[in-house]
Motif scaffolding. Structure first.
Motif, PDB file in Angstrom:
ATOM      1  N   VAL A  10      96.765  22.581 -28.593  1.00 58.67           N
ATOM      2  CA  VAL A  10      95.755  21.510 -28.680  1.00 58.67           C
ATOM      3  C   VAL A  10      94.566  21.923 -29.548  1.00 58.67           C
ATOM      4  O   VAL A  10      93.539  21.248 -29.547  1.00 58.67           O
ATOM      5  N   ASN A  11      94.717  23.010 -30.288  1.00 61.77           N
ATOM      6  CA  ASN A  11      93.579  23.534 -31.046  1.00 61.77           C
ATOM      7  C   ASN A  11      93.081  22.561 -32.123  1.00 61.77           C
ATOM      8  O   ASN A  11      91.898  22.580 -32.493  1.00 61.77           O
ATOM      9  N   ASP A  12      93.948  21.715 -32.654  1.00 58.39           N
ATOM     10  CA  ASP A  12      93.538  20.778 -33.700  1.00 58.39           C
ATOM     11  C   ASP A  12      93.099  19.427 -33.149  1.00 58.39           C
ATOM     12  O   ASP A  12      92.862  18.487 -33.912  1.00 58.39           O
ATOM     13  N   LEU A  13      92.960  19.315 -31.821  1.00 57.84           N
ATOM     14  CA  LEU A  13      92.531  18.059 -31.219  1.00 57.84           C
ATOM     15  C   LEU A  13      91.176  17.570 -31.739  1.00 57.84           C
ATOM     16  O   LEU A  13      91.012  16.374 -32.005  1.00 57.84           O
ATOM     17  N   PRO A  14      90.154  18.432 -31.916  1.00 57.18           N
ATOM     18  CA  PRO A  14      88.857  17.944 -32.430  1.00 57.18           C
ATOM     19  C   PRO A  14      88.958  17.291 -33.804  1.00 57.18           C
ATOM     20  O   PRO A  14      88.111  16.454 -34.154  1.00 57.18           O
ATOM     21  N   ASN A  15      89.976  17.645 -34.609  1.00 60.26           N
ATOM     22  CA  ASN A  15      90.108  17.042 -35.939  1.00 60.26           C
ATOM     23  C   ASN A  15      90.534  15.584 -35.878  1.00 60.26           C
ATOM     24  O   ASN A  15      90.383  14.850 -36.865  1.00 60.26           O
ATOM     25  N   ALA A  16      91.051  15.156 -34.729  1.00 62.46           N
ATOM     26  CA  ALA A  16      91.509  13.768 -34.607  1.00 62.46           C
ATOM     27  C   ALA A  16      90.353  12.784 -34.493  1.00 62.46           C
ATOM     28  O   ALA A  16      90.511  11.609 -34.800  1.00 62.46           O
ATOM     29  N   CYS A  17      89.203  13.253 -34.040  1.00 65.88           N
ATOM     30  CA  CYS A  17      88.044  12.372 -33.838  1.00 65.88           C
ATOM     31  C   CYS A  17      86.978  12.677 -34.886  1.00 65.88           C
ATOM     32  O   CYS A  17      86.606  13.838 -35.075  1.00 65.88           O
ATOM     33  N   THR A  18      86.497  11.652 -35.546  1.00 68.51           N
ATOM     34  CA  THR A  18      85.552  11.830 -36.646  1.00 68.51           C
ATOM     35  C   THR A  18      84.151  11.296 -36.339  1.00 68.51           C
ATOM     36  O   THR A  18      83.203  11.634 -37.028  1.00 68.51           O
ATOM     37  N   GLU A  19      84.017  10.462 -35.307  1.00 66.18           N
ATOM     38  CA  GLU A  19      82.729   9.843 -35.015  1.00 66.18           C
ATOM     39  C   GLU A  19      82.050  10.416 -33.776  1.00 66.18           C
ATOM     40  O   GLU A  19      80.920  10.047 -33.461  1.00 66.18           O
ATOM     41  N   THR A  20      82.715  11.304 -33.080  1.00 67.21           N
ATOM     42  CA  THR A  20      82.154  11.926 -31.880  1.00 67.21           C
ATOM     43  C   THR A  20      82.389  13.432 -31.938  1.00 67.21           C
ATOM     44  O   THR A  20      83.100  13.931 -32.816  1.00 67.21           O
ATOM     45  N   ASP A  21      81.793  14.160 -30.988  1.00 68.21           N
ATOM     46  CA  ASP A  21      81.979  15.602 -30.871  1.00 68.21           C
ATOM     47  C   ASP A  21      82.900  15.887 -29.694  1.00 68.21           C
ATOM     48  O   ASP A  21      82.737  15.308 -28.616  1.00 68.21           O
ATOM     49  N   ILE A  22      83.846  16.792 -29.912  1.00 66.19           N
ATOM     50  CA  ILE A  22      84.799  17.155 -28.864  1.00 66.19           C
ATOM     51  C   ILE A  22      84.632  18.633 -28.541  1.00 66.19           C
ATOM     52  O   ILE A  22      84.576  19.485 -29.432  1.00 66.19           O
ATOM     53  N   PHE A  23      84.545  18.929 -27.245  1.00 67.52           N
ATOM     54  CA  PHE A  23      84.430  20.294 -26.764  1.00 67.52           C
ATOM     55  C   PHE A  23      85.625  20.590 -25.869  1.00 67.52           C
ATOM     56  O   PHE A  23      85.904  19.842 -24.932  1.00 67.52           O
ATOM     57  N   LEU A  24      86.312  21.689 -26.183  1.00 67.78           N
ATOM     58  CA  LEU A  24      87.509  22.070 -25.441  1.00 67.78           C
ATOM     59  C   LEU A  24      87.266  23.353 -24.663  1.00 67.78           C
ATOM     60  O   LEU A  24      86.643  24.297 -25.175  1.00 67.78           O
ATOM     61  N   PHE A  25      87.742  23.389 -23.441  1.00 66.80           N
ATOM     62  CA  PHE A  25      87.774  24.614 -22.653  1.00 66.80           C
ATOM     63  C   PHE A  25      89.036  24.569 -21.814  1.00 66.80           C
ATOM     64  O   PHE A  25      89.117  23.838 -20.829  1.00 66.80           O
ATOM     65  N   ALA A  26      90.038  25.343 -22.236  1.00 68.07           N
ATOM     66  CA  ALA A  26      91.353  25.314 -21.589  1.00 68.07           C
ATOM     67  C   ALA A  26      91.882  23.876 -21.594  1.00 68.07           C
ATOM     68  O   ALA A  26      92.031  23.289 -22.660  1.00 68.07           O
ATOM     69  N   ASP A  27      92.133  23.296 -20.422  1.00 71.86           N
ATOM     70  CA  ASP A  27      92.662  21.933 -20.378  1.00 71.86           C
ATOM     71  C   ASP A  27      91.568  20.895 -20.130  1.00 71.86           C
ATOM     72  O   ASP A  27      91.866  19.726 -19.896  1.00 71.86           O
ATOM     73  N   ASP A  28      90.304  21.300 -20.175  1.00 75.93           N
ATOM     74  CA  ASP A  28      89.192  20.357 -20.030  1.00 75.93           C
ATOM     75  C   ASP A  28      88.728  19.911 -21.411  1.00 75.93           C
ATOM     76  O   ASP A  28      88.455  20.741 -22.280  1.00 75.93           O
ATOM     77  N   THR A  29      88.647  18.609 -21.601  1.00 75.99           N
ATOM     78  CA  THR A  29      88.231  18.044 -22.887  1.00 75.99           C
ATOM     79  C   THR A  29      87.035  17.135 -22.662  1.00 75.99           C
ATOM     80  O   THR A  29      87.063  16.265 -21.787  1.00 75.99           O
ATOM     81  N   LEU A  49      92.220   9.442 -30.364  1.00 76.28           N
ATOM     82  CA  LEU A  49      92.647  10.475 -29.416  1.00 76.28           C
ATOM     83  C   LEU A  49      93.954  10.084 -28.742  1.00 76.28           C
ATOM     84  O   LEU A  49      94.854  10.918 -28.570  1.00 76.28           O
ATOM     85  N   ASN A  50      94.078   8.831 -28.376  1.00 76.68           N
ATOM     86  CA  ASN A  50      95.308   8.355 -27.743  1.00 76.68           C
ATOM     87  C   ASN A  50      96.489   8.459 -28.704  1.00 76.68           C
ATOM     88  O   ASN A  50      97.611   8.811 -28.305  1.00 76.68           O
ATOM     89  N   THR A  51      96.253   8.179 -29.992  1.00 76.92           N
ATOM     90  CA  THR A  51      97.307   8.319 -31.006  1.00 76.92           C
ATOM     91  C   THR A  51      97.719   9.777 -31.149  1.00 76.92           C
ATOM     92  O   THR A  51      98.914  10.085 -31.267  1.00 76.92           O
ATOM     93  N   TRP A  52      96.738  10.671 -31.140  1.00 76.39           N
ATOM     94  CA  TRP A  52      97.047  12.110 -31.252  1.00 76.39           C
ATOM     95  C   TRP A  52      97.867  12.579 -30.056  1.00 76.39           C
ATOM     96  O   TRP A  52      98.824  13.344 -30.213  1.00 76.39           O
ATOM     97  N   LEU A  53      97.497  12.139 -28.864  1.00 78.15           N
ATOM     98  CA  LEU A  53      98.235  12.525 -27.662  1.00 78.15           C
ATOM     99  C   LEU A  53      99.674  12.027 -27.718  1.00 78.15           C
ATOM    100  O   LEU A  53     100.615  12.748 -27.356  1.00 78.15           O
ATOM    101  N   TYR A  54      99.860  10.781 -28.175  1.00 83.89           N
ATOM    102  CA  TYR A  54     101.217  10.227 -28.265  1.00 83.89           C
ATOM    103  C   TYR A  54     102.043  10.988 -29.292  1.00 83.89           C
ATOM    104  O   TYR A  54     103.226  11.264 -29.064  1.00 83.89           O
TER     105      TYR A  54
END
Length: 276
Positions: A10-29, A49-54
């Motif tokens: 899930v390391n590239d998850l923050p790249n999916a969102c461009t208008e907000t800030d995403i902070f990851l810690f293990a499985d907490d987003t 984010l939903n598209t990335w998850l799918y």
């Protein structure tokens, strides 16, 4: 290897969102948005984010997905949706074991800490030998109070007094002191800090780390700036940190304001770098 592989996945998850800030810690987003048009930007990035998850064959637990608004006079009232389902709005939620509330006064978290401490009071004399009480206090009770002090300690002095009272009660049990005995100097004798002193120590340590560029994040290292002029006193000459201008009463409890004010005092030498 499971948790490490998940973090890499899930390391590239923050790249999916461009208008907000995403902070990851293990499985907490945590998805954060500030300033104007909050709801529209949140909904846009939640769709991404939903598209990335799918695409990555992952699902989101709707029962653990919450929306917390930090209120001000321009707080948004629109709905926030994910996958066409409205996200539940709450007044407080737990994030990394710290309970955040909409007013950022940490009353809910401070009310929860004594409950966890009282559960351990009965264990002290009933199940532990006397020689292990100090070790139990340092390894369990002290850590419970210490965790997150840098965050929830920014509240007012009086709101932390219930924690201090319970801290004294537990130390009396550990040291076999009578409830009527004076407890003024017992913290210093046993190399312990009160909850207020722990907060001062943490923000002082945070300041020293920032000035020494020890933080992993650059914005934490660049949080403070020095004044242009040199302050000269009878004992020494030094440059002080710039105290930020306060836009509202809440900002006087912020790290930046309190750290800058503490630096004016001769506390800089109390924290040596080898203890950080």
């Amino acid at each position: 290897m499971g948790p490490m592989l998940f973090v890499l996945y899930v390391n590239d998850l923050p790249n999916a969102c461009t208008e907000t800030d995403i902070f990851l810690f293990a499985d907490d987003t945590n998805v954060t948005a500030i300033n104007c048009s909050i709801s529209s930007r949140l909904n846009n990035d939640l769709d991404k984010l939903n598209t990335w998850l799918y695409s990555n064959r992952l699902t989101l637990n709707p029962d653990k997905t919450l929306c917390l608004k930090f209120l001000n006079k321009n707080a948004f009232t629109s709905m926030v949706c994910l996958n066409n389902n409205s996200i539940t709005h709450v007044s407080s939620c737990k994030y990394l074991r710290i309970t955040l509330d909409s007013n950022l006064n940490y009353d809910v978290h401070i009310d929860n800490v004594p409950g966890r401490l009282r559960q351990q009071c009965g264990i002290l004399r009933l199940f532990l030998p006397r020689k292990n009480l100090i070790q139990y206090y340092s390894s369990n009770i002290k850590l419970t109070i210490h965790y997150g002090t840098l965050v929830y300690g920014c509240t007012t002095y009086n709101k932390l007094l219930p924690l201090l009272t319970l801290q004294k009660k537990i130390l009396r049990i550990v040291l076999f002191k009578h409830c009527n005995e004076s407890f003024t100097h017992e913290f210093a004798k046993n190399s312990s800090l009160t909850v207020h002193e722990l907060y001062l120590y943490e923000i002082l340590k945070f300041t020293v780390r920032s000035l020494a560029k020890f933080h992993a994040e650059n914005y934490l290292n660049d949080m403070f700036s020095f004044e242009n002029t040199l302050r000269t006193t009878r004992r020494l000459s030094k440059t002080l940190l710039v105290i930020p201008k306060l836009r509202n009463r809440l900002q006087q409890f912020s790290w930046k304001c309190r750290c800058s004010k503490l630096f004016k005092m001769d506390l800089y030498g109390l924290v040596s770098f080898n203890k950080l």
